[in-house]
Design an enzyme around this catalytic site. Structure first.
Site, short mmCIF file in Angstrom:
data_model
loop_
_atom_site.label_atom_id
_atom_site.label_comp_id
_atom_site.label_asym_id
_atom_site.label_seq_id
_atom_site.Cartn_x
_atom_site.Cartn_y
_atom_site.Cartn_z
N PHE A 140 -119.52 10.11 -109.21
CA PHE A 140 -119.64 11.43 -109.82
C PHE A 140 -119.81 12.46 -108.71
O PHE A 140 -120.77 12.41 -107.94
CB PHE A 140 -120.81 11.55 -110.80
N ASP A 225 -122.39 12.08 -100.43
CA ASP A 225 -122.76 13.04 -101.47
C ASP A 225 -124.22 12.77 -101.82
O ASP A 225 -124.53 11.82 -102.56
CB ASP A 225 -121.85 12.89 -102.70
N LYS A 254 -128.48 20.91 -105.84
CA LYS A 254 -129.61 20.64 -106.72
C LYS A 254 -130.96 21.03 -106.12
O LYS A 254 -131.29 22.20 -106.09
CB LYS A 254 -129.55 19.17 -107.17
C1 LIG Z 1 -124.74 16.95 -109.93
C2 LIG Z 1 -123.87 16.30 -108.92
C3 LIG Z 1 -122.71 16.93 -108.43
C4 LIG Z 1 -122.22 18.26 -108.97
O1 LIG Z 1 -123.11 19.30 -108.82
P1 LIG Z 1 -122.91 20.64 -109.71
O2 LIG Z 1 -123.95 21.57 -109.19
O3 LIG Z 1 -123.14 20.22 -111.15
O4 LIG Z 1 -121.52 21.11 -109.50
C5 LIG Z 1 -121.99 16.30 -107.46
N1 LIG Z 1 -122.35 15.10 -106.98
C6 LIG Z 1 -123.45 14.44 -107.43
C7 LIG Z 1 -123.82 13.14 -106.85
C8 LIG Z 1 -124.23 15.01 -108.43
O5 LIG Z 1 -125.28 14.34 -108.91
#
Ligand SMILES: *Cc1c(COP(=O)(O)O)cnc(C)c1O
Length: 415
Positions: A140, A225, A254
């Site tokens: 994701f 990520d 985040k």
């Molecule tokens: C939440 C998330 C994203 C995307 O972040 P947004 O601020 O919602 O665009 C990308 N990678 C990971 C691992 C995430 O948990």
């Protein structure tokens, strides 16, 4: 207004892209959220780990207010007095030389893809438009068109094509597949050290280090990520530290703002981010002074309050307690720090009803991939609160088991 009215309003006017629990939150503080009826809930999602510092952290909110009264947005057409210090502090916190600030997580992933491709063409010498990036099945990384181009989740992709080419899938955790996927045109391997949205999946021991070694040997950038797992969530400032891996690019978001404002960034060394020139990339809001001031305070709170340490301590305790629950509905409890997934068995009839039942007891969890209940409270959670959480989860599993047995005509007689 009543809860029903708020729910109805949202459903009528907001595109229906989520399946929220029908709890309408009015205010929040630390680990607690309060609904419009004044009922209190322990937040076990933390806005997908964005409010790691706790809701409405007074220091971060103050930073927001103070900066909002000075200057909020200059655009990068001019300089501002916050960006440079934000960048230096982020680089010092993470151990990199440069940063590229953005807003949402998906945008930061896009920035990482662009930076890696540019490096591939200009440093590695990959022929134009031939760059390949290896990604994992079940990943994701966000929801933009290019990012869903390398999602393996059919629901994220259906009717959103055509997609951006240049991505190659490997199963998460499979070392042989990773070796086989490499070609002379591979510029990067993009990976979540722990797959969050896919159900809190940890790769086999040694996988991540193996990936790093392979990337070095093959002249491939390792992109982590860490939007969800970074900044203390798993008990270290960066999740990569658990395996002593130093990715070439780390993607953050985040908790970078403590959930107070959208702030994301990639960090890397000058050899990569130094390749970007004026005109290569941009964002009206990326690196704005309000974002920078909020994020600076959010980072200081992580360090001052030793939140990574607390995540390790409370996470270990919670994991131990959850693993001790005896229930035919629990298949596995896994995770690291305060990112814990409780997978229910096939007989359990999905994770959502456990989340709904937990909500009645004042615990807000969200299921991921229908079979996993995620426990990711703000990192400021105390031992006492963690104990209460574990006790309540135990009670709920027993209650649902008893109710099901009764419904099936086999009441569980308590001894
Ligand atoms: C939440 C998330 C994203 C995307 O972040 P947004 O601020 O919602 O665009 C990308 N990678 C990971 C691992 C995430 O948990």
């Amino acid at each position: 207004m009543t809860t029903e009215k708020f729910v109805q309003l949202e459903d009528q006017y907001v595109a229906n892209i989520y399946h929220p629990l029908d709890v309408v939150i009015e205010r929040a503080e630390g680990v607690w959220m309060y609904d419009v009826d004044g009922k209190r809930y322990l937040d076990c999602l933390s806005a997908y780990s964005a409010v790691s510092q706790g809701h409405c952290h007074p220091r971060i909110v103050n930073a927001l207010i103070e900066q909002a009264q000075k200057v909020t947005l200059t655009s990068r057409a001019f300089r501002n007095d916050q960006l440079g210090e934000f960048a230096r502090e982020l680089c010092e916190l993470t151990g990199y030389e440069m940063t590229l600030p953005m807003n949402s997580g998906a945008e930061a992933v896009e920035a990482a893809v662009k930076a890696a491709r540019k490096w591939g063409y200009e440093v590695k010498g990959v022929p134009d438009d031939q760059a390949e990036i290896i990604v994992c099945l079940g990943n994701f990384h966000g929801r933009t068109t290019t990012v869903i181009s390398f999602s393996s989740e059919p629901a994220y992709r259906r009717h959103f094509g055509p997609f951006t080419p240049g991505f190659k899938f490997v199963p998460f955790g499979d070392m042989d597949a990773l070796v086989d996927a490499v070609t002379p045109n591979t510029v990067a391997f993009l990976v979540e050290p722990i797959q969050g949205e896919n159900g809190i999946n940890l790769p086999p021991a040694g996988y991540y280090k193996f990936a790093e070694t392979l990337c070095r040997r093959e002249n491939i950038l390792l992109i982590a990520d860490e939007i969800q797992v970074g900044l203390g969530r798993t008990g270290k400032m960066l999740c990569s530290e658990h395996d002593e891996v130093r990715p070439d690019i780390v993607v953050l978001g985040k908790a970078l703002s403590g959930g107070v404002y959208p702030v994301s960034a990639i960090v890397a060394d000058h050899s990569i981010l130094g390749l970007l020139n004026p005109g290569d990339h941009g964002s009206t809001f990326g690196g704005n002074p309000l974002a920078a001031a909020v994020s600076r305070e959010a980072m200081r709170v992580l360090v001052d309050e030793k939140l990574a340490e607390n995540a390790a301590e409370q996470g270990e305790y919670l994991m131990q307690r959850l693993r001790r629950i005896e229930s035919p509905y629990i298949k596995e409890v896994r995770g690291k720090g305060l990112l814990i997934g409780l997978e229910v068995t096939a007989d359990a009839n999905g994770a959502r009803r456990f989340c709904e039942e937990l909500a009645t007891e004042g615990i807000l969890c969200k299921e991921t991939h229908s079979t996993v209940v995620r426990f990711a409270p703000p990192l400021v959670i105390t031992r006492e609160e963690t104990e209460w959480l574990a006790d309540t989860v135990e009670t709920i599993f027993a209650r649902i088991e008893a109710r099901d047995a009764e419904a099936a005509g086999h009441p569980v007689v308590s001894s």
